[in-house]
Scaffold this active site. Structure first.
Site, PDB file in Angstrom:
ATOM      1  N   GLU A 122      11.634 -34.905   5.360  1.00 40.63           N
ATOM      2  CA  GLU A 122      10.394 -35.663   5.146  1.00 40.63           C
ATOM      3  C   GLU A 122       9.433 -34.862   4.262  1.00 40.63           C
ATOM      4  OE1 GLU A 122      10.111 -36.285   9.463  1.00 40.63           O
ATOM      5  OE2 GLU A 122       9.295 -38.249   9.005  1.00 40.63           O
ATOM      6  N   ASP A 164      10.309 -32.539   2.075  1.00 36.58           N
ATOM      7  CA  ASP A 164      10.873 -32.549   0.723  1.00 36.58           C
ATOM      8  C   ASP A 164      10.560 -33.850  -0.002  1.00 36.58           C
ATOM      9  OD1 ASP A 164      11.899 -30.044   0.915  1.00 36.58           O
ATOM     10  OD2 ASP A 164      13.945 -30.672   1.402  1.00 36.58           O
ATOM     11  N   SER A 208      10.587 -19.301  -5.637  1.00 34.00           N
ATOM     12  CA  SER A 208      11.330 -20.278  -4.849  1.00 34.00           C
ATOM     13  C   SER A 208      12.382 -20.907  -5.765  1.00 34.00           C
ATOM     14  CB  SER A 208      10.363 -21.315  -4.313  1.00 34.00           C
ATOM     15  OG  SER A 208      11.045 -22.196  -3.485  1.00 34.00           O
ATOM     16  N   GLU A 263      26.434 -20.201  -4.064  1.00 26.32           N
ATOM     17  CA  GLU A 263      26.284 -19.547  -2.764  1.00 26.32           C
ATOM     18  C   GLU A 263      25.701 -20.569  -1.808  1.00 26.32           C
ATOM     19  OE1 GLU A 263      23.559 -16.246  -3.230  1.00 26.32           O
ATOM     20  OE2 GLU A 263      24.497 -15.764  -5.132  1.00 26.32           O
ATOM     21  N   LYS A 293      23.036 -22.028   0.634  1.00 25.11           N
ATOM     22  CA  LYS A 293      21.592 -21.827   0.764  1.00 25.11           C
ATOM     23  C   LYS A 293      21.276 -21.608   2.242  1.00 25.11           C
ATOM     24  CE  LYS A 293      17.187 -23.839  -0.611  1.00 25.11           C
ATOM     25  NZ  LYS A 293      16.500 -23.384   0.553  1.00 25.11           N
ATOM     26  N   ASP A 349      19.253 -21.126   5.543  1.00 24.77           N
ATOM     27  CA  ASP A 349      17.980 -21.646   6.034  1.00 24.77           C
ATOM     28  C   ASP A 349      17.289 -20.566   6.864  1.00 24.77           C
ATOM     29  OD1 ASP A 349      16.043 -23.501   6.214  1.00 24.77           O
ATOM     30  OD2 ASP A 349      16.981 -24.677   7.797  1.00 24.77           O
ATOM     31  N   ARG A 364       8.027 -12.947   2.173  1.00 27.37           N
ATOM     32  CA  ARG A 364       7.626 -13.476   0.882  1.00 27.37           C
ATOM     33  C   ARG A 364       6.138 -13.824   0.852  1.00 27.37           C
ATOM     34  NH1 ARG A 364      10.654 -18.593  -1.128  1.00 27.37           N
ATOM     35  NH2 ARG A 364       9.438 -19.598   0.471  1.00 27.37           N
ATOM     36  N   TYR A 415      21.058 -11.246  -1.420  1.00 26.53           N
ATOM     37  CA  TYR A 415      21.684 -11.925  -2.546  1.00 26.53           C
ATOM     38  C   TYR A 415      21.077 -11.565  -3.893  1.00 26.53           C
ATOM     39  CZ  TYR A 415      17.837 -15.005  -1.111  1.00 26.53           C
ATOM     40  OH  TYR A 415      16.631 -15.486  -0.720  1.00 26.53           O
ATOM     41  N   LYS A 452      20.582 -29.726  -2.422  1.00 22.78           N
ATOM     42  CA  LYS A 452      20.346 -29.940  -0.985  1.00 22.78           C
ATOM     43  C   LYS A 452      21.261 -31.042  -0.467  1.00 22.78           C
ATOM     44  CE  LYS A 452      16.196 -28.155   0.259  1.00 22.78           C
ATOM     45  NZ  LYS A 452      15.423 -28.221   1.294  1.00 22.78           N
ATOM     46  N   CYS A 490      12.929 -40.648  42.844  1.00 20.55           N
ATOM     47  CA  CYS A 490      13.713 -39.566  42.269  1.00 20.55           C
ATOM     48  C   CYS A 490      15.197 -39.872  42.471  1.00 20.55           C
ATOM     49  CB  CYS A 490      13.344 -38.249  42.956  1.00 20.55           C
ATOM     50  SG  CYS A 490      14.503 -36.921  42.579  1.00 20.55           S
ATOM     51  N   CYS A 514      16.733 -37.366  45.192  1.00 22.28           N
ATOM     52  CA  CYS A 514      16.364 -37.300  46.610  1.00 22.28           C
ATOM     53  C   CYS A 514      15.680 -38.554  47.130  1.00 22.28           C
ATOM     54  CB  CYS A 514      15.481 -36.083  46.871  1.00 22.28           C
ATOM     55  SG  CYS A 514      13.819 -36.275  46.204  1.00 22.28           S
ATOM     56  N   CYS A 517       9.110 -35.543  40.496  1.00 19.87           N
ATOM     57  CA  CYS A 517       9.492 -35.736  41.884  1.00 19.87           C
ATOM     58  C   CYS A 517       8.675 -34.723  42.676  1.00 19.87           C
ATOM     59  CB  CYS A 517      10.991 -35.456  42.048  1.00 19.87           C
ATOM     60  SG  CYS A 517      11.441 -35.143  43.767  1.00 19.87           S
ATOM     61  N   CYS A 536      14.318 -31.480  47.452  1.00 18.95           N
ATOM     62  CA  CYS A 536      15.041 -32.294  46.463  1.00 18.95           C
ATOM     63  C   CYS A 536      16.246 -31.483  45.971  1.00 18.95           C
ATOM     64  CB  CYS A 536      14.132 -32.646  45.289  1.00 18.95           C
ATOM     65  SG  CYS A 536      15.030 -33.415  43.926  1.00 18.95           S
TER      66      CYS A 536
HETATM   67  S1  IVH Z   1      18.250 -17.081  -4.805  1.00 14.74           S
HETATM   68  C1  IVH Z   1      14.331 -16.312  -7.576  1.00 14.74           C
HETATM   69  N1  IVH Z   1      20.103 -17.537  -3.010  1.00 14.74           N
HETATM   70  O1  IVH Z   1      15.830 -20.537  -0.611  1.00 14.74           O
HETATM   71  C2  IVH Z   1      14.741 -16.986  -6.317  1.00 14.74           C
HETATM   72  N2  IVH Z   1      17.852 -18.095  -2.470  1.00 14.74           N
HETATM   73  O2  IVH Z   1      14.199 -22.847  -1.350  1.00 14.74           O
HETATM   74  C3  IVH Z   1      16.070 -16.498  -5.945  1.00 14.74           C
HETATM   75  N3  IVH Z   1      17.586 -19.006  -0.227  1.00 14.74           N
HETATM   76  O3  IVH Z   1      13.171 -18.729  -1.959  1.00 14.74           O
HETATM   77  C4  IVH Z   1      16.547 -17.186  -4.771  1.00 14.74           C
HETATM   78  N4  IVH Z   1      19.691 -18.893   0.355  1.00 14.74           N
HETATM   79  O4  IVH Z   1      14.354 -17.800   0.152  1.00 14.74           O
HETATM   80  C5  IVH Z   1      18.793 -17.618  -3.317  1.00 14.74           C
HETATM   81  N5  IVH Z   1      21.841 -17.852  -1.526  1.00 14.74           N
HETATM   82  C6  IVH Z   1      20.542 -17.925  -1.816  1.00 14.74           C
HETATM   83  C7  IVH Z   1      19.606 -18.424  -0.902  1.00 14.74           C
HETATM   84  C8  IVH Z   1      18.261 -18.502  -1.282  1.00 14.74           C
HETATM   85  C9  IVH Z   1      18.477 -19.214   0.732  1.00 14.74           C
HETATM   86  C10 IVH Z   1      16.141 -19.274  -0.103  1.00 14.74           C
HETATM   87  C11 IVH Z   1      15.226 -18.317  -0.818  1.00 14.74           C
HETATM   88  C12 IVH Z   1      14.464 -19.166  -1.762  1.00 14.74           C
HETATM   89  C13 IVH Z   1      14.506 -20.489  -1.086  1.00 14.74           C
HETATM   90  C14 IVH Z   1      14.212 -21.623  -2.021  1.00 14.74           C
END
Ligand code: IVH
Length: 669
Positions: A34, A36, A81, A111, A113, A115, A134, A222, A310, A404, A407, A422, A428
């Site tokens: 939501e 996003d 980001s 790679e 992503k 969370d 960050r 990474y 995503k 309940c 009981c 209850c 109970c």
């Molecule tokens: S590379 C210059 N690789 O996702 C930014 N980010 O939504 C380089 N994240 O800010 C980011 N997995 O905190 C990169 N394999 C991955 C990631 C990753 C999660 C995060 C990261 C970023 C955020 C953006």
């Protein structure tokens, strides 16, 4: 203001509000999808009407400002980001733009992503010296001490790198740890974390790094700041280089030669990602050739050499077969939907909690309804909404029972509360079963072997009719129970016996007083020193104790005012439950200003086998010493248990005195 300007202003408001809830308070009220969607709407409006895009637009920000409570750190290079794409068409255009800019075809790296929560780590001559979150991308928080508690983070690199090295990655919590954390929080009556990301963020941003340590965080790296300066020219080599130096990296990545291979990676992991032990919500696609990154540059918030694909949040349809009522330890009745089993997010889901009566009413969930279901935070099954068009008229609206289900007592709904309860606290069976489980849990009296199944049987067979019956159990009582051999019966009786010596704070926690978890129980135990003192204390006196607010004070006072609870405590006492506090002379520990640890700072590392860590720490304090969570030149003594790791290494390097568990126990006398 025209309609478009109004909508943009509205989106600014909403997004800043939700970003604050998400990033600062770790308590989001809308789903990531939501969020996003709102961000995307704003993005698109700004693209169509660039004159409306203000410099402080939420689309230009990364997260929100750093909290006040940690030392702030200005990142030497901003932590950016990523831009998101939501389907393969958008991904294709990203790759096309990329290839146009570099005038050719470039290899890519995919790679998962993660969370989690982005962090920056600084190593000096191979030693971890500083870590930061960050924050808003420019200024973050110094969380060095907390990061040191992350077990997989090397405090010294496997291969020394001269000078200053900055690497970046993601702190996360595994699915298992997340489940365990919420289980314990539920037992302690604390608010649950909505998803692993918030659990990781909440755990990392603790002022007390001991709390962070207990949360069991993990990390994946990474990114190397100025990789070419280290002789690393490709992202694929970055991942190998990091792993080579002992820095944890994900296994789920691939080198891709074409857009087709990228799509294949995305498809391959669409379902398989649920088998990973950490939550991922997409795939990050990066240009492999790092030398080209500078040429491509970045916008104010995201690089042009990478993008995040995503996955759509998975929503499935299923049917509500029935609605059960589960009765919790405190008597709260919770409706739970039994569903037609359905695959979602990698598991088969057949039950979904419905929270309370108001929630069922608000969503108008009826037995027989076809519903849309997802996993909140990719983990917790949740009914989103009912397919009202699919109704046949045969659906049965939900009614909270008046009695309940366990009981038969008439239930009550207190004014101002959503919960229906209850009121039969004393007999109970459902409350008793949950009460036993809670009483015996690790945070409470720690009676190993007395879990859910056993508690249920004992209540059903009326072997236990109230909590103190635990202390009069005999082998004969246990003989007829399922899967209960002679040996396990003896083990259980031994564990029951052992629990009588648990400290006062454990007994207080085990009683399950509302709002009293382990921490509060400890404060109460330390302050009042005995159950007798606590039992007769007034609400006013309680509220004067540091760390006890009026709500807790009132709840504690009400608990002890209830004669049934008084009886309960007398029974425990008669059964030989000592509940001694460290302040009590009978515990054999005086509260000396002077003791063998006077003037010393003691650090524990590894697992202690015969004494709980917090108990050992208390003993040190009782004998005049201080405890700390990390080893430094100020440390006087390190107690190394089983599987001691980096702290032991550091103690050796610094020449700090090290003792094992046996020696430590001998010091206690
Ligand atoms: S590379 C210059 N690789 O996702 C930014 N980010 O939504 C380089 N994240 O800010 C980011 N997995 O905190 C990169 N394999 C991955 C990631 C990753 C999660 C995060 C990261 C970023 C955020 C953006």
């Amino acid at each position: 203001m025209n309609d478009i300007e109004r909508r943009v202003a509205e989106l600014y408001e909403q997004l800043s509000h939700h970003a604050r809830l998400y990033y600062k308070d770790d308590a989001p009220v809308i789903s990531d999808a939501e969020y996003d969607a709102l961000l995307r709407e704003l993005w698109e409006m700004e693209r169509a009407y660039p004159e409306l895009a203000r410099p402080d637009s939420p689309t230009k920000r990364v997260g929100s400002a750093a909290l006040e409570k940690f030392v702030k750190i200005r990142h030497e290079r901003p932590m950016l980001s990523l831009d998101n794409v939501f389907d393969t068409g958008e991904l294709r255009s990203f790759i096309d733009r990329l290839e146009a800019a570099i005038e050719g075809q470039g290899a890519l790296v995919c790679e998962m992503k993660i969370d989690g929560l982005a962090v920056s780590l600084i190593y000096e001559d191979g030693v971890f010296v500083r870590g930061a979150t960050r924050g808003d991308g420019r200024v973050g928080e110094d969380v060095t001490e907390n990061l040191r508690t992350v077990k997989t983070l090397p405090l010294r690199l496997k291969k020394t790198v001269p000078g200053r090295l900055e690497v970046r990655g993601e702190v996360l919590i595994t699915r298992e740890q997340f489940a365990e954390l919420n289980r314990v929080r539920e037992e302690n009556g604390e608010a649950l974390f909505a998803n692993p990301r918030n659990a990781a963020a909440g755990s990392l941003r603790q002022l007390d790094s001991k709390i962070t340590a207990a949360r069991g965080l993990s990390i994946f790296l990474y990114y190397i700041v100025d990789a070419p300066g280290r002789g690393v020219f490709r992202q694929s080599d970055t991942l190998r280089w990091l792993a080579d130096h002992g820095l944890p990296t994900q296994e789920a990545w691939a080198f891709c030669d074409s857009a087709e291979e990228v799509t294949a990676f995305i498809e391959k992991w669409r379902e398989r990602r649920f088998d990973l032990n950490y939550v991922t919500d997409g795939v990050v696609v990066k240009l492999d050739d790092i030398a080209l990154w500078d040429r491509l540059g970045s916008t104010s918030h995201a690089p042009r050499w990478a993008v995040a694909f995503k996955y759509p949040p998975e929503v499935v349809f299923t049917r509500v077969l029935s609605i059960d009522i589960s009765v919790g330890r405190t008597g709260v009745l919770t409706p739970v939907a039994n569903l037609d089993p359905v695959q979602v997010g990698g598991t088969t889901v057949q039950r979904a909690g419905l929270h309370n009566e108001d929630e069922v009413r608000r969503k108008d969930i009826r037995v027989g309804d076809r519903v849309r279901l997802h996993k909140a935070g990719e983990i917790i099954p949740e009914i989103l909404e009912v397919e009202k068009d699919a109704r046949t008229g045969a659906e049965v609206p939900f009614e909270m029972p008046e009695k309940c289900p366990a009981c038969g007592s008439p239930v009550v709904r207190l004014p101002g509360e959503v919960a229906v309860r209850c009121p039969n606290r004393s007999s109970c069976p459902a409350q008793l079963k949950e009460g036993i489980r809670y009483f015996a849990s690790r945070g409470g009296m720690d009676i190993r072997g007395l879990g859910d199944k056993l508690a249920e049987q004992m209540v059903e067979k009326k072997i236990i009719r109230s909590l103190p019956d635990i202390y009069t159990l005999t082998k004969e009582d246990l003989a007829g129970l399922d899967r209960m051999g002679d040996k396990s019966a003896q083990n259980l009786l031994d564990a029951v016996e052992e629990s009588k010596k648990r400290p006062l704070s454990a007994l207080i926690a085990a009683l399950g007083i509302r709002f009293v978890g382990n921490k509060i129980a400890e404060i109460l135990g330390d302050h009042f020193g005995s159950m007798e003192a606590l039992r007769s204390v007034s609400e006013e006196e309680l509220a004067l104790v540091e760390g006890i607010g009026p709500v807790i004070a009132s709840s504690v006072e009400a608990f002890f005012r209830d004669p049934a609870n008084g009886e309960l405590l007398t029974c425990f006492e008669e059964s030989g439950v000592t509940a001694l506090s460290l302040r009590d002379d009978r515990a054999g520990i005086k509260v000396p200003r002077e003791g063998i640890f006077t003037g010393m700072t003691v650090v524990f590392t590894g697992e202690l086998l015969s004494i709980a860590r917090n108990e050992a720490e208390k003993q040190v304090k009782a004998l005049g010493g201080k405890t700390a969570s990390s080893v430094s030149s100020k440390t006087s003594l390190v107690v190394a248990g089983e599987k001691a790791g980096s702290k032991l290494e550091k103690a050796k390097t610094l020449g700090v005195r090290i003792v094992d568990e046996a020696e430590f126990l001998a010091m206690l006398g």
